[in-house]
Enzyme design. Structure first.
Site, PDB file in Angstrom:
ATOM      1  N   CYS A 131       9.618 -73.898  74.605  1.00 62.07           N
ATOM      2  CA  CYS A 131      10.601 -73.110  73.843  1.00 62.07           C
ATOM      3  C   CYS A 131      11.979 -73.147  74.493  1.00 62.07           C
ATOM      4  CB  CYS A 131      10.144 -71.661  73.714  1.00 62.07           C
ATOM      5  SG  CYS A 131       8.750 -71.446  72.599  1.00 62.07           S
ATOM      6  N   HIS A 134      13.574 -76.512  73.884  1.00 59.85           N
ATOM      7  CA  HIS A 134      13.936 -76.598  72.464  1.00 59.85           C
ATOM      8  C   HIS A 134      15.232 -75.825  72.200  1.00 59.85           C
ATOM      9  CE1 HIS A 134      12.851 -76.446  68.053  1.00 59.85           C
ATOM     10  NE2 HIS A 134      13.632 -75.384  68.130  1.00 59.85           N
ATOM     11  N   GLU A 135      15.305 -74.590  72.678  1.00 58.51           N
ATOM     12  CA  GLU A 135      16.472 -73.746  72.402  1.00 58.51           C
ATOM     13  C   GLU A 135      17.704 -74.191  73.195  1.00 58.51           C
ATOM     14  OE1 GLU A 135      16.168 -72.163  69.835  1.00 58.51           O
ATOM     15  OE2 GLU A 135      14.080 -71.576  69.705  1.00 58.51           O
ATOM     16  N   ILE A 136      17.519 -74.637  74.426  1.00 58.62           N
ATOM     17  CA  ILE A 136      18.659 -75.124  75.212  1.00 58.62           C
ATOM     18  C   ILE A 136      19.205 -76.412  74.600  1.00 58.62           C
ATOM     19  CG2 ILE A 136      19.382 -76.014  77.475  1.00 58.62           C
ATOM     20  CD1 ILE A 136      17.458 -73.855  78.694  1.00 58.62           C
TER      21      ILE A 136
END
Length: 180
Positions: A131, A134-136
């Protein structure tokens, strides 16, 4: 509870790098609360400010069974990634209804600031590591589908576009039938 509108593919803001947060104030805290509320309503397990059109480096994550609960990361930086990789199903609140498998490093070490501006460092593995990466990536203007081959990305995009067309198609109205 304040929900923000989630921007959807192909909005160009989803491909733009986000700026570092410089002000650690009540507005940042409120935005973080709004992101959590919006993420839960989507539903999702991770979200960035970019998903609501705010190009600042803010991530919120809430994983089921995580004793920490909601995690907030401001200005996160991945400092190290392991040489071993994992494959995990990924999707996005900005491209709902479709997902695909993405391969990423299994473990990472990252630095980030908390909501008061203090720097922290930690390692993550499992779903949390996936996660965070993915978000970075999203904060860096890299949408998760860019990790797919062109063929898989094209198929996924066509599937998403079809879902969007079906969702916006007017519903058929059935007239009341006369009673016999």
């Amino acid at each position: 509870m304040s929900l923000r509108e989630i921007i959807k593919v192909p909005d160009p803001r989803l491909r733009m790098p986000c700026a570092a947060v410089e002000r650690f104030d009540d507005a940042l805290r409120q935005l973080t609360i709004d992101l959590v509320d919006t993420m839960r309503a989507a539903p999702g397990i991770g979200m960035t400010a970019a998903h609501v059109g705010i190009l600042q480096r803010i991530v919120v994550i809430e994983l089921e069974d995580d004793p920490v609960g909601v995690r907030a990361y401001v200005n996160p930086i991945i400092e190290w990634s392991s040489d071993d990789w994992v494959v995990h199903e990924e999707g996005s609140v900005s491209m709902p209804g479709v997902s695909d498998e993405v391969e990423r490093p299994a473990r990472i070490r990252l630095r980030w600031q908390d909501l008061d501006g203090a720097w922290e460092t930690a390692e993550a593995d499992g779903l949390l590591a996936v996660c965070l990466q993915h978000e970075i990536d999203q904060l860096d203007g890299i949408f998760w589908t860019q990790h797919l081959s062109k063929l898989r990305r094209d198929r996924l995009t066509k599937r998403y576009e079809k879902l969007q067309r079906l969702a916006t198609r007017p519903k058929a109205v059935v007239a009341d039938q006369p009673k016999a």
